[in-house]
Scaffold this active site. Sequence first.
Site, short mmCIF file in Angstrom:
data_model
loop_
_atom_site.label_atom_id
_atom_site.label_comp_id
_atom_site.label_asym_id
_atom_site.label_seq_id
_atom_site.Cartn_x
_atom_site.Cartn_y
_atom_site.Cartn_z
N ASP A 193 0.85 -1.18 0.00
CA ASP A 193 0.00 0.00 0.00
C ASP A 193 0.89 1.23 0.00
OD1 ASP A 193 -2.14 1.68 0.14
OD2 ASP A 193 -2.78 1.11 2.15
N ASP A 232 -2.85 2.44 -6.15
CA ASP A 232 -1.79 2.52 -5.14
C ASP A 232 -1.71 1.33 -4.20
OD1 ASP A 232 -4.19 3.07 -3.94
OD2 ASP A 232 -3.50 4.81 -2.81
N GLU A 233 -2.41 0.25 -4.48
CA GLU A 233 -2.28 -0.93 -3.62
C GLU A 233 -2.57 -2.20 -4.40
OE1 GLU A 233 -5.22 -1.60 -0.51
OE2 GLU A 233 -6.54 -0.10 -1.42
#
Length: 356
Positions: A13, A107-108
């Site tokens: 993350d 983003d993860e």
Amino acid sequence: MDEAPIRKIIHVDMDAFYASVEQRDDPALKGKPVAVGYPAARGVVAAASYEARAFGVRSALPSVTALRRCPDLIFVKPRFDVYRSVSKQIRAIFEEFTAVIQPLSLDEAYLDVTENLQNIPTAWATAKAIRARILEETGLTASAGISYNKFLAKLASDQRKPNGQFAVTPEMGAAWVEALPVARFHGVGPVTARKMQALGIETGADLRAKSLAFLQQHFGSSAKWYHAIARGEDHRPVNPNQIRKSSGSETTFDRDLTEPAEIEAGVLRMAEDVWAWCEKAQSFGRTATVKITWADFQKSTRSRSHPALIDSHAKLRDASLALIRSVFPVAKGIRLVGVTVSNFETAEAGELPLFE
């Protein structure tokens, strides 16, 4: 027969991704409270730096509320082309270590490193190597959770944020879950958490103490999931081809509403939340749905599929307003409204281009 090996799963993350990219690219923003979004009356925060989070500013928060909490907040216009470019770099780094990658957003992602491509002996060392490569390549920090299933890995990635990592081993998994508040569990939203708390379920231990029959009585089809995660169990594989089918948001009003203007304002807030996700993920659908819960708890939905993608905030606002207006004038109060976009279509043959 030999038992299947214990899976090694990493949840990576990025730390305050959008805001961190902006602070990286503009040194004048470093160390300052930054919100990615627009300070308009109906704007929302798409992302907040850690300096802004210290004031209670978070993603999906109305911009006017964010400014009240942090008067010195600096708003920066989103640059999704830049975020997607950085996300491509991150995806390429993941592919150096494993082919089994399940993106969740720009983003993860989950990574199954049971058989990692670098022959690194432990998942812990693999996560450290991935985070180091991300920092070297992008100048950004990432946090990681390491465990034997997805549920625990995602929980673990929050433990050492920012720029840290945490592992939950098979020996500690069940006991670790028991000590956590249920409000932290992935899959237990604020409404469900409040319902659990009203039933005396505050922690994982409280949840584990409830029988499956009790959970089915109160939570229906979700009961098996809650029963399993209270024991640290999650058998879902990391799925590289998972497709998100919808994005939605809903709110319960402080009082039952009958005035069209107030009801519309609630619908527009939910449309704003949904659009923030669609824009962040760069995924757009053709079908808009408005959900209504009336004062007597009866439920209604209004839905329409459009010939073209709902690919702008204005289109989603117009579609949502048209749907809610179809129930006016209301004969009874409305206690909840929700907005959902579904029937996604993207340029990658139906797959969400989250890291593309």
